[in-house]
Design a protein around this motif. Structure first.
Motif, PDB file in Angstrom:
ATOM      1  N   SER A  61       0.812  -1.221   0.000  1.00  0.00           N
ATOM      2  CA  SER A  61       0.000   0.000   0.000  1.00  0.00           C
ATOM      3  C   SER A  61       0.838   1.261   0.000  1.00  0.00           C
ATOM      4  CB  SER A  61      -0.923   0.017   1.222  1.00  0.00           C
ATOM      5  OG  SER A  61      -1.819  -1.041   1.164  1.00  0.00           O
ATOM      6  N   THR A  62       1.946   1.240   0.715  1.00  0.00           N
ATOM      7  CA  THR A  62       2.805   2.422   0.789  1.00  0.00           C
ATOM      8  C   THR A  62       3.361   2.773  -0.582  1.00  0.00           C
ATOM      9  OG1 THR A  62       3.403   1.844   3.050  1.00  0.00           O
ATOM     10  CG2 THR A  62       4.847   3.389   1.906  1.00  0.00           C
ATOM     11  N   LYS A  63       3.796   1.771  -1.315  1.00  0.00           N
ATOM     12  CA  LYS A  63       4.408   2.021  -2.624  1.00  0.00           C
ATOM     13  C   LYS A  63       3.381   2.526  -3.635  1.00  0.00           C
ATOM     14  CE  LYS A  63       7.995  -0.175  -3.697  1.00  0.00           C
ATOM     15  NZ  LYS A  63       8.906   0.907  -3.509  1.00  0.00           N
ATOM     16  N   ILE A  64       2.224   1.877  -3.704  1.00  0.00           N
ATOM     17  CA  ILE A  64       1.222   2.322  -4.679  1.00  0.00           C
ATOM     18  C   ILE A  64       0.743   3.726  -4.326  1.00  0.00           C
ATOM     19  CG2 ILE A  64      -0.830   1.324  -3.593  1.00  0.00           C
ATOM     20  CD1 ILE A  64      -1.751   0.562  -6.457  1.00  0.00           C
ATOM     21  N   ARG A  65       0.640   4.004  -3.044  1.00  0.00           N
ATOM     22  CA  ARG A  65       0.209   5.332  -2.597  1.00  0.00           C
ATOM     23  C   ARG A  65       1.263   6.389  -2.965  1.00  0.00           C
ATOM     24  NH1 ARG A  65      -4.763   7.288  -1.309  1.00  0.00           N
ATOM     25  NH2 ARG A  65      -4.235   9.345  -0.666  1.00  0.00           N
ATOM     26  N   LYS A  66       2.535   6.035  -2.843  1.00  0.00           N
ATOM     27  CA  LYS A  66       3.629   6.947  -3.217  1.00  0.00           C
ATOM     28  C   LYS A  66       3.504   7.347  -4.691  1.00  0.00           C
ATOM     29  CE  LYS A  66       8.568   6.756  -4.132  1.00  0.00           C
ATOM     30  NZ  LYS A  66       9.768   5.920  -4.063  1.00  0.00           N
ATOM     31  N   PHE A  67       3.259   6.360  -5.548  1.00  0.00           N
ATOM     32  CA  PHE A  67       3.117   6.640  -6.978  1.00  0.00           C
ATOM     33  C   PHE A  67       1.874   7.478  -7.247  1.00  0.00           C
ATOM     34  CE2 PHE A  67       5.314   2.309  -7.494  1.00  0.00           C
ATOM     35  CZ  PHE A  67       6.568   2.885  -7.509  1.00  0.00           C
ATOM     36  N   TYR A  68       0.790   7.123  -6.606  1.00  0.00           N
ATOM     37  CA  TYR A  68      -0.456   7.859  -6.798  1.00  0.00           C
ATOM     38  C   TYR A  68      -0.325   9.305  -6.338  1.00  0.00           C
ATOM     39  CZ  TYR A  68      -5.151   9.577  -6.055  1.00  0.00           C
ATOM     40  OH  TYR A  68      -6.273  10.359  -6.064  1.00  0.00           O
ATOM     41  N   ASN A  69       0.286   9.526  -5.181  1.00  0.00           N
ATOM     42  CA  ASN A  69       0.443  10.886  -4.664  1.00  0.00           C
ATOM     43  C   ASN A  69       1.229  11.764  -5.629  1.00  0.00           C
ATOM     44  OD1 ASN A  69      -1.026  10.375  -2.351  1.00  0.00           O
ATOM     45  ND2 ASN A  69       0.770   9.941  -1.101  1.00  0.00           N
ATOM     46  N   HIS A  70       2.215  11.190  -6.288  1.00  0.00           N
ATOM     47  CA  HIS A  70       2.998  11.954  -7.264  1.00  0.00           C
ATOM     48  C   HIS A  70       2.090  12.438  -8.398  1.00  0.00           C
ATOM     49  CE1 HIS A  70       6.610  13.161  -9.448  1.00  0.00           C
ATOM     50  NE2 HIS A  70       6.009  12.683 -10.517  1.00  0.00           N
ATOM     51  N   ARG A  84       5.565  16.749 -19.310  1.00  0.00           N
ATOM     52  CA  ARG A  84       6.865  16.722 -18.620  1.00  0.00           C
ATOM     53  C   ARG A  84       6.758  15.966 -17.303  1.00  0.00           C
ATOM     54  NH1 ARG A  84       9.197  20.472 -14.757  1.00  0.00           N
ATOM     55  NH2 ARG A  84      11.431  20.105 -14.666  1.00  0.00           N
ATOM     56  N   ASN A  85       5.722  16.250 -16.546  1.00  0.00           N
ATOM     57  CA  ASN A  85       5.570  15.624 -15.241  1.00  0.00           C
ATOM     58  C   ASN A  85       5.164  14.159 -15.336  1.00  0.00           C
ATOM     59  OD1 ASN A  85       6.157  17.517 -12.936  1.00  0.00           O
ATOM     60  ND2 ASN A  85       5.001  18.804 -14.341  1.00  0.00           N
ATOM     61  N   LEU A  86       4.424  13.785 -16.361  1.00  0.00           N
ATOM     62  CA  LEU A  86       4.138  12.367 -16.570  1.00  0.00           C
ATOM     63  C   LEU A  86       5.420  11.613 -16.930  1.00  0.00           C
ATOM     64  CD1 LEU A  86       0.677  12.385 -18.376  1.00  0.00           C
ATOM     65  CD2 LEU A  86       1.190  11.556 -16.068  1.00  0.00           C
ATOM     66  N   ASN A  87       6.300  12.266 -17.695  1.00  0.00           N
ATOM     67  CA  ASN A  87       7.604  11.666 -17.995  1.00  0.00           C
ATOM     68  C   ASN A  87       8.402  11.456 -16.709  1.00  0.00           C
ATOM     69  OD1 ASN A  87       7.408  11.336 -20.780  1.00  0.00           O
ATOM     70  ND2 ASN A  87       8.043  13.439 -21.167  1.00  0.00           N
ATOM     71  N   LYS A  88       8.369  12.444 -15.831  1.00  0.00           N
ATOM     72  CA  LYS A  88       9.063  12.314 -14.542  1.00  0.00           C
ATOM     73  C   LYS A  88       8.454  11.185 -13.708  1.00  0.00           C
ATOM     74  CE  LYS A  88      10.111  16.090 -12.274  1.00  0.00           C
ATOM     75  NZ  LYS A  88      10.044  17.459 -11.704  1.00  0.00           N
ATOM     76  N   PHE A  89       7.127  11.093 -13.724  1.00  0.00           N
ATOM     77  CA  PHE A  89       6.445  10.026 -12.995  1.00  0.00           C
ATOM     78  C   PHE A  89       6.894   8.652 -13.501  1.00  0.00           C
ATOM     79  CE2 PHE A  89       2.853   7.025 -13.485  1.00  0.00           C
ATOM     80  CZ  PHE A  89       2.800   6.581 -12.187  1.00  0.00           C
ATOM     81  N   VAL A  90       6.904   8.479 -14.818  1.00  0.00           N
ATOM     82  CA  VAL A  90       7.303   7.191 -15.386  1.00  0.00           C
ATOM     83  C   VAL A  90       8.748   6.873 -15.028  1.00  0.00           C
ATOM     84  CG1 VAL A  90       7.756   5.955 -17.553  1.00  0.00           C
ATOM     85  CG2 VAL A  90       5.587   7.170 -17.228  1.00  0.00           C
ATOM     86  N   ALA A  91       9.618   7.862 -15.102  1.00  0.00           N
ATOM     87  CA  ALA A  91      11.028   7.639 -14.748  1.00  0.00           C
ATOM     88  C   ALA A  91      11.151   7.218 -13.284  1.00  0.00           C
ATOM     89  CB  ALA A  91      11.843   8.897 -15.018  1.00  0.00           C
ATOM     90  N   GLU A 114       2.330   2.185 -20.369  1.00  0.00           N
ATOM     91  CA  GLU A 114       1.538   2.095 -21.603  1.00  0.00           C
ATOM     92  C   GLU A 114       0.377   3.083 -21.587  1.00  0.00           C
ATOM     93  OE1 GLU A 114       0.146  -1.700 -22.976  1.00  0.00           O
ATOM     94  OE2 GLU A 114       1.994  -2.684 -22.321  1.00  0.00           O
ATOM     95  N   VAL A 115      -0.309   3.164 -20.459  1.00  0.00           N
ATOM     96  CA  VAL A 115      -1.441   4.078 -20.344  1.00  0.00           C
ATOM     97  C   VAL A 115      -0.958   5.523 -20.396  1.00  0.00           C
ATOM     98  CG1 VAL A 115      -3.357   4.830 -18.864  1.00  0.00           C
ATOM     99  CG2 VAL A 115      -2.830   2.382 -19.081  1.00  0.00           C
ATOM    100  N   VAL A 116       0.111   5.827 -19.670  1.00  0.00           N
ATOM    101  CA  VAL A 116       0.666   7.185 -19.659  1.00  0.00           C
ATOM    102  C   VAL A 116       1.110   7.592 -21.064  1.00  0.00           C
ATOM    103  CG1 VAL A 116       2.642   8.562 -18.877  1.00  0.00           C
ATOM    104  CG2 VAL A 116       1.299   7.269 -17.222  1.00  0.00           C
ATOM    105  N   ASP A 117       1.704   6.670 -21.801  1.00  0.00           N
ATOM    106  CA  ASP A 117       2.152   6.993 -23.161  1.00  0.00           C
ATOM    107  C   ASP A 117       0.996   7.420 -24.055  1.00  0.00           C
ATOM    108  OD1 ASP A 117       4.800   6.533 -22.514  1.00  0.00           O
ATOM    109  OD2 ASP A 117       4.872   4.520 -23.423  1.00  0.00           O
ATOM    110  N   VAL A 118      -0.166   6.811 -23.872  1.00  0.00           N
ATOM    111  CA  VAL A 118      -1.346   7.212 -24.641  1.00  0.00           C
ATOM    112  C   VAL A 118      -1.774   8.617 -24.230  1.00  0.00           C
ATOM    113  CG1 VAL A 118      -3.783   6.719 -25.115  1.00  0.00           C
ATOM    114  CG2 VAL A 118      -2.129   4.841 -25.003  1.00  0.00           C
ATOM    115  N   VAL A 119      -1.791   8.887 -22.940  1.00  0.00           N
ATOM    116  CA  VAL A 119      -2.183  10.209 -22.445  1.00  0.00           C
ATOM    117  C   VAL A 119      -1.251  11.282 -23.003  1.00  0.00           C
ATOM    118  CG1 VAL A 119      -2.437  11.667 -20.378  1.00  0.00           C
ATOM    119  CG2 VAL A 119      -3.232   9.288 -20.334  1.00  0.00           C
ATOM    120  N   LYS A 120       0.049  11.017 -22.989  1.00  0.00           N
ATOM    121  CA  LYS A 120       1.037  12.009 -23.433  1.00  0.00           C
ATOM    122  C   LYS A 120       0.925  12.339 -24.919  1.00  0.00           C
ATOM    123  CE  LYS A 120       4.821  10.097 -22.334  1.00  0.00           C
ATOM    124  NZ  LYS A 120       6.189   9.700 -22.037  1.00  0.00           N
TER     125      LYS A 120
END
Length: 150
Positions: A61-70, A84-91, A114-120
């Motif tokens: 839960s901590t890890k998924i929450r960390k990603f979600y909070n970003h 730019r920020n989605l690229n940072k998130f993926v990195a 994969e989902v983020v790439d479609v959004v970008k």
């Protein structure tokens, strides 16, 4: 291993179940990606897919929450460069998951990428709209994960 070269107990079953979960996660992320590509996101389907992913997701839960909070933090800033920020998130996601080297985390990261790439790929208002879809998807994924994994 027993004398027949088979694992003792249910180790083989557990590995088989993990492999099935990984395939399930990959397939469901593929469906999410296709929803985003179509441009016509059905929220009922999106939430159903997030529930199916969460059921099979082996991440704490901590890890998924960390990603979600970003990702959620970006939504609050109106002057943010979403791409730019989605690229940072993926990195950040890839680094964190790569550091741990667990196959099920890699499947999660690959699916999210994969989902983020479609959004970008979207521009202007479509980018904002699809980013909101992504945040909603991620939020429901976190909620269902909490429900199923505690």
């Amino acid at each position: 291993m027993n004398g027949e070269g088979k694992p003792f107990g249910n180790q083989g079953f557990n590995q088989q179940q993990q492999n099935q979960n990984q395939v399930q996660i990959k397939n469901k992320f593929g469906e999410v990606k296709n929803l985003f590509v179509s441009g016509n996101v059905d929220y009922n389907k999106l939430y159903s897919l997030s529930e199916e992913i969460a059921k099979n997701l082996e991440i704490n839960s901590t890890k998924i929450r960390k990603f979600y909070n970003h990702v959620k933090k970006l939504e609050l800033d109106k002057d943010v460069d979403i791409t730019r920020n989605l690229n940072k998130f993926v990195a950040m996601l890839m680094y964190d998951v790569g550091r741990e080297g667990k196959p099920f985390l890699k499947d999660f990261a690959s699916g999210m990428k994969e989902v983020v790439d479609v959004v970008k790929q979207k521009k202007g208002d479509e980018l904002i709209k699809h980013y909101k879809y992504f945040v909603d998807f991620f939020e429901s994924l976190v909620a269902y994960h909490k429900f199923y994994k505690g």
